[in-house]
Design a protein around this motif. Sequence first.
Motif, PDB file in Angstrom:
ATOM      1  N   LEU A   1     137.139  23.313  10.463  1.00 22.89           N
ATOM      2  CA  LEU A   1     137.120  22.702   9.394  1.00 22.89           C
ATOM      3  C   LEU A   1     135.502  22.546   9.040  1.00 22.89           C
ATOM      4  CD1 LEU A   1     139.394  19.736   8.968  1.00 22.89           C
ATOM      5  CD2 LEU A   1     139.444  21.689   7.545  1.00 22.89           C
ATOM      6  N   ALA A   2     134.894  22.434  10.061  1.00 30.82           N
ATOM      7  CA  ALA A   2     133.344  22.442   9.732  1.00 30.82           C
ATOM      8  C   ALA A   2     132.717  23.508   9.329  1.00 30.82           C
ATOM      9  CB  ALA A   2     132.751  21.657  11.063  1.00 30.82           C
ATOM     10  N   GLU A   3     133.111  24.891  10.249  1.00 30.65           N
ATOM     11  CA  GLU A   3     132.664  26.051  10.056  1.00 30.65           C
ATOM     12  C   GLU A   3     132.960  26.768   8.710  1.00 30.65           C
ATOM     13  OE1 GLU A   3     134.284  28.414  13.168  1.00 30.65           O
ATOM     14  OE2 GLU A   3     133.005  27.368  14.590  1.00 30.65           O
ATOM     15  N   GLN A   4     134.488  26.483   8.162  1.00 31.02           N
ATOM     16  CA  GLN A   4     135.087  26.701   6.821  1.00 31.02           C
ATOM     17  C   GLN A   4     134.182  26.245   5.830  1.00 31.02           C
ATOM     18  OE1 GLN A   4     139.001  25.584   7.035  1.00 31.02           O
ATOM     19  NE2 GLN A   4     139.632  27.527   7.840  1.00 31.02           N
ATOM     20  N   LYS A   5     133.721  24.931   5.963  1.00 32.11           N
ATOM     21  CA  LYS A   5     133.012  24.481   4.835  1.00 32.11           C
ATOM     22  C   LYS A   5     131.457  24.999   4.740  1.00 32.11           C
ATOM     23  CE  LYS A   5     132.476  21.192   1.612  1.00 32.11           C
ATOM     24  NZ  LYS A   5     132.783  21.337   0.136  1.00 32.11           N
ATOM     25  N   LEU A   6     130.918  25.045   6.027  1.00 31.71           N
ATOM     26  CA  LEU A   6     129.556  25.642   5.961  1.00 31.71           C
ATOM     27  C   LEU A   6     129.446  27.113   5.218  1.00 31.71           C
ATOM     28  CD1 LEU A   6     128.330  24.409   9.466  1.00 31.71           C
ATOM     29  CD2 LEU A   6     127.307  23.689   7.269  1.00 31.71           C
ATOM     30  N   LYS A   7     130.714  27.533   5.656  1.00 30.50           N
ATOM     31  CA  LYS A   7     130.564  29.095   4.919  1.00 30.50           C
ATOM     32  C   LYS A   7     130.577  29.076   3.309  1.00 30.50           C
ATOM     33  CE  LYS A   7     133.011  31.708   8.459  1.00 30.50           C
ATOM     34  NZ  LYS A   7     134.570  32.410   8.901  1.00 30.50           N
ATOM     35  N   THR A   8     131.117  27.977   2.867  1.00 28.92           N
ATOM     36  CA  THR A   8     131.206  27.711   1.189  1.00 28.92           C
ATOM     37  C   THR A   8     129.898  27.017   1.008  1.00 28.92           C
ATOM     38  OG1 THR A   8     132.219  25.444   1.457  1.00 28.92           O
ATOM     39  CG2 THR A   8     133.690  26.972   1.382  1.00 28.92           C
ATOM     40  N   LEU A   9     128.820  26.591   1.970  1.00 28.46           N
ATOM     41  CA  LEU A   9     127.898  26.041   1.539  1.00 28.46           C
ATOM     42  C   LEU A   9     126.654  27.130   1.859  1.00 28.46           C
ATOM     43  CD1 LEU A   9     128.361  22.399   2.878  1.00 28.46           C
ATOM     44  CD2 LEU A   9     128.471  23.140   0.500  1.00 28.46           C
ATOM     45  N   LYS A  10     127.062  28.361   2.004  1.00 26.74           N
ATOM     46  CA  LYS A  10     125.784  29.341   2.261  1.00 26.74           C
ATOM     47  C   LYS A  10     124.880  29.404   1.246  1.00 26.74           C
ATOM     48  CE  LYS A  10     127.198  31.639   6.154  1.00 26.74           C
ATOM     49  NZ  LYS A  10     126.568  31.473   7.429  1.00 26.74           N
ATOM     50  N   GLY A  11     125.080  29.141   0.008  1.00 26.66           N
ATOM     51  CA  GLY A  11     124.287  29.343  -0.960  1.00 26.66           C
ATOM     52  C   GLY A  11     123.459  28.080  -1.152  1.00 26.66           C
ATOM     53  N   GLU A  12     123.874  27.248  -0.757  1.00 31.06           N
ATOM     54  CA  GLU A  12     122.967  25.759  -0.773  1.00 31.06           C
ATOM     55  C   GLU A  12     121.611  25.977   0.020  1.00 31.06           C
ATOM     56  OE1 GLU A  12     121.522  22.788  -2.375  1.00 31.06           O
ATOM     57  OE2 GLU A  12     123.717  23.036  -2.622  1.00 31.06           O
ATOM     58  N   LYS A  13     120.309  25.991  -0.910  1.00 25.11           N
ATOM     59  CA  LYS A  13     119.178  25.933  -0.064  1.00 25.11           C
ATOM     60  C   LYS A  13     118.667  24.645   0.588  1.00 25.11           C
ATOM     61  CE  LYS A  13     118.571  30.083  -1.594  1.00 25.11           C
ATOM     62  NZ  LYS A  13     119.206  31.165  -0.736  1.00 25.11           N
ATOM     63  N   ASN A  14     118.940  23.631  -0.054  1.00 25.32           N
ATOM     64  CA  ASN A  14     118.468  22.536   0.502  1.00 25.32           C
ATOM     65  C   ASN A  14     119.305  21.828   1.584  1.00 25.32           C
ATOM     66  OD1 ASN A  14     117.723  19.737   0.832  1.00 25.32           O
ATOM     67  ND2 ASN A  14     117.273  19.444  -1.369  1.00 25.32           N
ATOM     68  N   LEU A  15     118.618  21.830   2.724  1.00 26.22           N
ATOM     69  CA  LEU A  15     119.255  21.285   3.873  1.00 26.22           C
ATOM     70  C   LEU A  15     120.015  19.901   4.166  1.00 26.22           C
ATOM     71  CD1 LEU A  15     119.841  22.143   6.903  1.00 26.22           C
ATOM     72  CD2 LEU A  15     117.863  21.193   7.544  1.00 26.22           C
ATOM     73  N   PHE A  16     119.375  18.861   3.188  1.00 22.64           N
ATOM     74  CA  PHE A  16     119.622  17.838   3.060  1.00 22.64           C
ATOM     75  C   PHE A  16     121.082  17.658   2.220  1.00 22.64           C
ATOM     76  CE2 PHE A  16     115.089  16.826   3.846  1.00 22.64           C
ATOM     77  CZ  PHE A  16     115.208  16.284   5.048  1.00 22.64           C
ATOM     78  N   ILE A  17     121.033  18.473   1.263  1.00 24.88           N
ATOM     79  CA  ILE A  17     122.228  18.365   0.442  1.00 24.88           C
ATOM     80  C   ILE A  17     123.297  19.042   1.381  1.00 24.88           C
ATOM     81  CG2 ILE A  17     123.304  19.460  -1.514  1.00 24.88           C
ATOM     82  CD1 ILE A  17     120.764  18.970  -3.042  1.00 24.88           C
ATOM     83  N   LYS A  18     123.045  20.257   2.037  1.00 23.66           N
ATOM     84  CA  LYS A  18     124.066  20.921   2.707  1.00 23.66           C
ATOM     85  C   LYS A  18     124.626  19.904   3.907  1.00 23.66           C
ATOM     86  CE  LYS A  18     123.617  25.392   4.219  1.00 23.66           C
ATOM     87  NZ  LYS A  18     123.382  26.640   4.793  1.00 23.66           N
ATOM     88  N   ARG A  19     123.839  19.245   4.367  1.00 26.33           N
ATOM     89  CA  ARG A  19     124.371  18.116   5.368  1.00 26.33           C
ATOM     90  C   ARG A  19     125.307  17.269   4.899  1.00 26.33           C
ATOM     91  NH1 ARG A  19     119.382  17.087   9.379  1.00 26.33           N
ATOM     92  NH2 ARG A  19     119.191  18.821  10.595  1.00 26.33           N
ATOM     93  N   LYS A  20     124.770  16.788   3.499  1.00 29.51           N
ATOM     94  CA  LYS A  20     125.421  15.655   3.058  1.00 29.51           C
ATOM     95  C   LYS A  20     126.719  16.084   2.572  1.00 29.51           C
ATOM     96  CE  LYS A  20     125.929  11.629   0.755  1.00 29.51           C
ATOM     97  NZ  LYS A  20     127.008  10.792   1.185  1.00 29.51           N
ATOM     98  N   LYS A  21     126.782  17.330   1.999  1.00 25.35           N
ATOM     99  CA  LYS A  21     128.240  17.890   1.645  1.00 25.35           C
ATOM    100  C   LYS A  21     129.111  18.098   2.865  1.00 25.35           C
ATOM    101  CE  LYS A  21     126.951  19.913  -2.554  1.00 25.35           C
ATOM    102  NZ  LYS A  21     126.754  21.380  -3.531  1.00 25.35           N
TER     103      LYS A  21
END
Length: 177
Positions: A135-155
Motif C-alpha cells: 500500500l505504501a509503495e502504491q501510494k508513493l507511485k501516485t506521489l511521484k510528481g510531488e516536489k515538496n518532501l514534507f507534503i509527500k510524507r504527509k499525504k
Amino acid sequence: MAVISTGNIASKCIIFDPQILPFMQQQFTPQQALPKAKNYCAYQERCHSEVKDKLYGFGLNKNETEQIISTLIEENYLNEERFAISFAGGHFRIKNWGRIKIKYELKKKMVSPYCIKKALSLIDEDAYLTTFNRLAEQKLKTLKGEKNLFIKRKKLQDHLLQKGYENDLVREIVNKI
C-alpha cells in the motif's frame, strides 16, 4: 405522487395505496420471524446487533427479539466469534484495512472485546506487513510528481493512517523517504 398547489407555493404530497401500505410496515409474529431470521443469518455471517435491528424492523418487542436471538445462537446460525473472524479477515484481504480500522468497525457493531482480540490475532503478521508495504509503495507511485518532501510524507502518512495501520509502522516507513 400528487402535486398540490396553494397559491404560488407548490408542494409534493405522497398518496399511499391502501393495498401497498401493509407491505411497507410488515409486522410478523415470532413464529413468522424466526425462519426469516434464519435465512438472514444463513446468507452471510451477521453480528448480534444486525440481527436485532432486523427483528425490531419486523415489529417484534424486546422479549421476542431476545428469544429469537437465543434460538439462533443455540442452532448455530449466529456466532459472534465466527462473525468477527470473518469480518476481520475479509476486510483485511479485500479492502486492505489495518488492525485499528477493523477494531473500530467491530466495536461499532457491538462485538465483544474478546471476539475482536481473537479475530485480530488471526491476521497473519507476514501478510499484514506485506500488504502494508505494498500500500505504501502504491501510494508513493501516485506521489511521484510531488516536489515538496514534507507534503509527500504527509499525504503518505494520512493515507496509511486512514486505512487503519498503526502509528509506529506508519512513522517508520514515512521516515525512510
